[in-house]
Enzyme design. Structure first.
Site, PDB file in Angstrom:
ATOM      1  N   SER B 180      35.620  33.643   0.888  1.00  0.00           N
ATOM      2  CA  SER B 180      36.824  34.073   1.582  1.00  0.00           C
ATOM      3  C   SER B 180      36.515  34.333   3.063  1.00  0.00           C
ATOM      4  CB  SER B 180      37.383  35.322   0.884  1.00  0.00           C
ATOM      5  OG  SER B 180      38.711  35.537   1.236  1.00  0.00           O
ATOM      6  N   ASP B 346      43.108  28.585  -6.741  1.00  0.00           N
ATOM      7  CA  ASP B 346      43.145  29.416  -5.532  1.00  0.00           C
ATOM      8  C   ASP B 346      44.247  28.883  -4.611  1.00  0.00           C
ATOM      9  OD1 ASP B 346      42.698  30.759  -3.146  1.00  0.00           O
ATOM     10  OD2 ASP B 346      40.527  30.420  -3.130  1.00  0.00           O
ATOM     11  N   HIS B 379      42.055  32.974  -6.389  1.00  0.00           N
ATOM     12  CA  HIS B 379      41.086  33.190  -5.323  1.00  0.00           C
ATOM     13  C   HIS B 379      39.956  34.129  -5.749  1.00  0.00           C
ATOM     14  CE1 HIS B 379      39.620  33.564  -1.233  1.00  0.00           C
ATOM     15  NE2 HIS B 379      39.814  34.856  -1.241  1.00  0.00           N
TER      16      HIS B 379
END
Lengths: 215, 409
Positions: B180, B346, B379
């Site tokens: 991320s 995601d 995610h």
């Protein structure tokens, strides 16, 4: 480098005969892209035995995973979508082994192969082989052979061709054939450097080394 | 030791230069104990220039280390945390009491093996777990920075991390790994300091923050700033904290970390502790109750102004824009070995974004692996136990270690 060896000097399983043949055509220390590299066995061999700088493209997550675990650089993708992004002359040799028939636009793929590689080594199942012809002629059904084991409705092989078709496509695309081989199903050479009707009849696999046409 | 909470801006345990945890003892053994938070004081002699035009210094960065640095100093891996993570990648978190945020992947015998590699995980610049950030003191005024803190970028965070790596006496990292926002830092490392890392593993990330992602962040920031307890960022002086706004920001963000399937599987439309609807606005549904819990626990460990600054840093991230609009230029000539990983469900950082990174590296004939992991967990999958993901990371690092000449221990 005969196909009879079970394990090589490092204790690795011997290469499949057709891959062994391809490996023999690749010079040491060159940059290689293997499209449809599977679990990376050819790239791993070229890296280990010939010091080649290898890259791969593979569609399956498992294949990528196994390749990456071997320390290879492999992108999850396919020949139809992921070749456009490579620059011209990025590689000395591009390998497309038993994958052409599964691509959406084989003609575009062939053009890309000789654009990003100085040489391209391509192998594919020959639909012109006498057994395929006989199957269709006598039984009237789509052939299922050792090289083409799928039923017509669930096969990944969407663009089957014959050696003659392939040779004509290369001429049409301005691609020069440097070497042509007709192989049997075990990867043994049955005809050399004569991409003719006889090769088309007796070859179960066609294997070609391509270069850009000199203009 | 770490400050006891993320929210105490300058509490009694805030480590200063005299703090025993302060690590300025040179480079003999920066790894005496695993998981102990140390504070490195950086940019002391000359302030570090920031992308915004201002400069900052001295800078304090809180970090933890795990494992042993080998004699060649070649086995160090920098772990970059995500938006609301911190340096406690492993071991019990001092505030929440929960396990480290990457225990699934990192540790002895795990994919990122602390028996083999030396791990460094730093709290980012702008963070609130002991690093210089908006909750700290502005040395020029003696007041808490608040929104007077300069806006920092992902590149600024990476500059500070590079100073930390200098401070630890490491010339080149074996790898930089992160998911991320951590993945953004990984890409930034590779783009701006390619000679200082051998391998890069950007996970569930992108080379730029999308308009949709900026939009979600803006909702979170507006929730914080609309809280009357925010006081234009000077809440510490007012003895208050914008906990409601921060909780709403967290709830919004948390939805983006999951997938519809993950939410459905976890909660469906089940009711929470009741047999029937209340026909009111209590948390009837389990999913509501879950989000409220996520929001309320988050405010205990995170500073609202830090949240504003860090989300802004992500919004500004655009690696292509920094390289003439062509992402591939960011990787031109790079010898870094990349392993780009995405997760199929995601939607915050979709696979297409990771594929674009992989293709950009391929376009300059770089050394890149890319794979999409099949999962319905969204995610957040990069923080969860995903065996295939762990095997990819382990295999890649193992292969890279072979090429880097790092022996097995």
């Amino acid at each position: 480098m005969g196909p009879g060896v079970i394990r090589d000097a490092h204790g690795y399983p011997a290469l499949r005969p057709d891959l062994d043949l391809i490996a023999g055509m690749v010079e040491p220390q060159v940059r290689v892209l293997d499209i449809g590299c599977g679990d990376g066995v050819l790239l791993h061999y070229l890296d280990r035995e010939k010091g080649c700088d290898g890259r791969g493209i593979e569609i399956s997550q498992q294949g990528v995973q196994e390749s990456v675990a071997r320390g290879l650089s492999v992108i999850q993708g396919d020949a139809d979508h992921d070749l456009d992004f490579f620059p011209d002359d990025a590689f000395d040799v591009v390998v497309l082994s038993q994958t052409l028939q599964a691509t959406r636009r084989p003609d575009m793929v062939i053009r890309n192969l000789v654009r990003i590689g100085r040489r391209a080594i391509v192998s594919f199942p020959n639909f012109g082989h006498w057994r395929c012809r006989a199957h269709l002629l006598i039984r009237g059904r789509m052939p299922r052979t050792r090289g083409l084991p799928y039923a017509w409705y669930d096969t990944p092989n969407i663009h089957l061709c014959t050696i003659t078709d392939f040779v004509r496509s290369c001429a049409h695309a301005g691609v020069r054939i440097e070497t042509s081989l007709a192989l049997d199903s075990r990867g043994r050479v049955v005809r050399r450097n004569a991409p003719d009707g006889y090769a088309n009849l007796i070859g179960e696999i066609g294997m070609f080394v391509l270069t850009r046409d000199r203009v | 030791m770490a400050p006891d909470t993320g929210r105490a801006p300058a509490g009694p345990e805030d480590p200063g230069p005299e703090n025993p945890g302060h690590d300025d003892s040179g480079q003999k053994d920066p790894l005496a104990a695993d998981g102990v938070t140390r504070i490195a004081c950086l940019a002391v002699d000359k302030p570090m220039p920031l992308d915004c035009g201002r400069s900052l210094g001295p800078i304090e960065i809180a970090y933890t280390t795990f494992g042993r640095l080998n004699a060649a100093r070649s086995n160090a891996i920098l772990i970059c945390h995500a938006l609301t993570g911190d340096q406690h990648v492993l071991g019990t978190h001092p505030v929440t009491g929960k396990p480290g945020w990457w225990e699934t992947l990192v540790g002895p015998g795990r994919a990122i093996d602390t028996d083999r590699y030396f791990l460094i995980c730093s709290n980012i610049l702008g963070g609130c777990m002991g690093s210089t950030g908006p909750a700290g003191i502005d040395p020029a005024t003696g007041r808490i920075w608040g929104t007077d803190f300069p806006v920092v970028t992902i590149a600024d965070m990476v500059r500070a991390q590079a100073l930390l790596i200098d401070h630890l006496g490491i010339k080149r990292l074996f790898a930089v790994v992160g998911g991320s926002m951590g993945g953004m830092q990984v890409l930034q490392w590779a783009a701006s300091l390619p000679d200082r890392l051998f391998a890069a593993v950007p996970i569930a990330t992108a080379a730029r923050h999308s308009a949709q992602n900026i939009a979600f962040h803006e909702v979170g920031r507006q929730a914080i700033m609309a809280d009357p307890d925010w006081h234009h960022g000077r809440y510490a002086e007012h003895g208050s904290r914008p906990v409601k706004g921060l909780a709403v920001a967290r709830m919004t963000a948390h939805i983006t970390y999951l997938s519809e399937m993950a939410l459905h599987n976890k909660f469906g439309r089940r009711l929470q502790d009741r047999g029937a609807r209340s026909y009111g606005f209590d948390a009837d549904f389990q999913v509501e109750s879950y989000l409220r819990h996520q929001g309320s626990t988050f405010v205990d460990r995170f500073d609202a102004n830090s949240y504003l600054y860090i989300t802004r840093a992500m919004d500004y991230f655009d690696l292509a824009a920094d390289h003439g609009g062509v992402l591939a230029h960011a990787f031109r000539g790079s010898r870094v070995r990349f392993c780009v990983i995405s997760f199929s469900s995601d939607w915050l950082f979709p696979t297409a974004e990771s594929r674009a990174v992989a293709r950009a590296i391929a376009a300059v004939a770089g050394n890149v692996s890319f794979t999409e992991i099949e999962t319905d967990r969204g995610h957040d999958a990069f923080l969860l136990d995903e065996p295939v993901f762990a095997r990819i990371v382990e295999g890649f690092l193992d292969g890279a270690a072979g090429h880097a000449g790092i022996d097995r221990t």
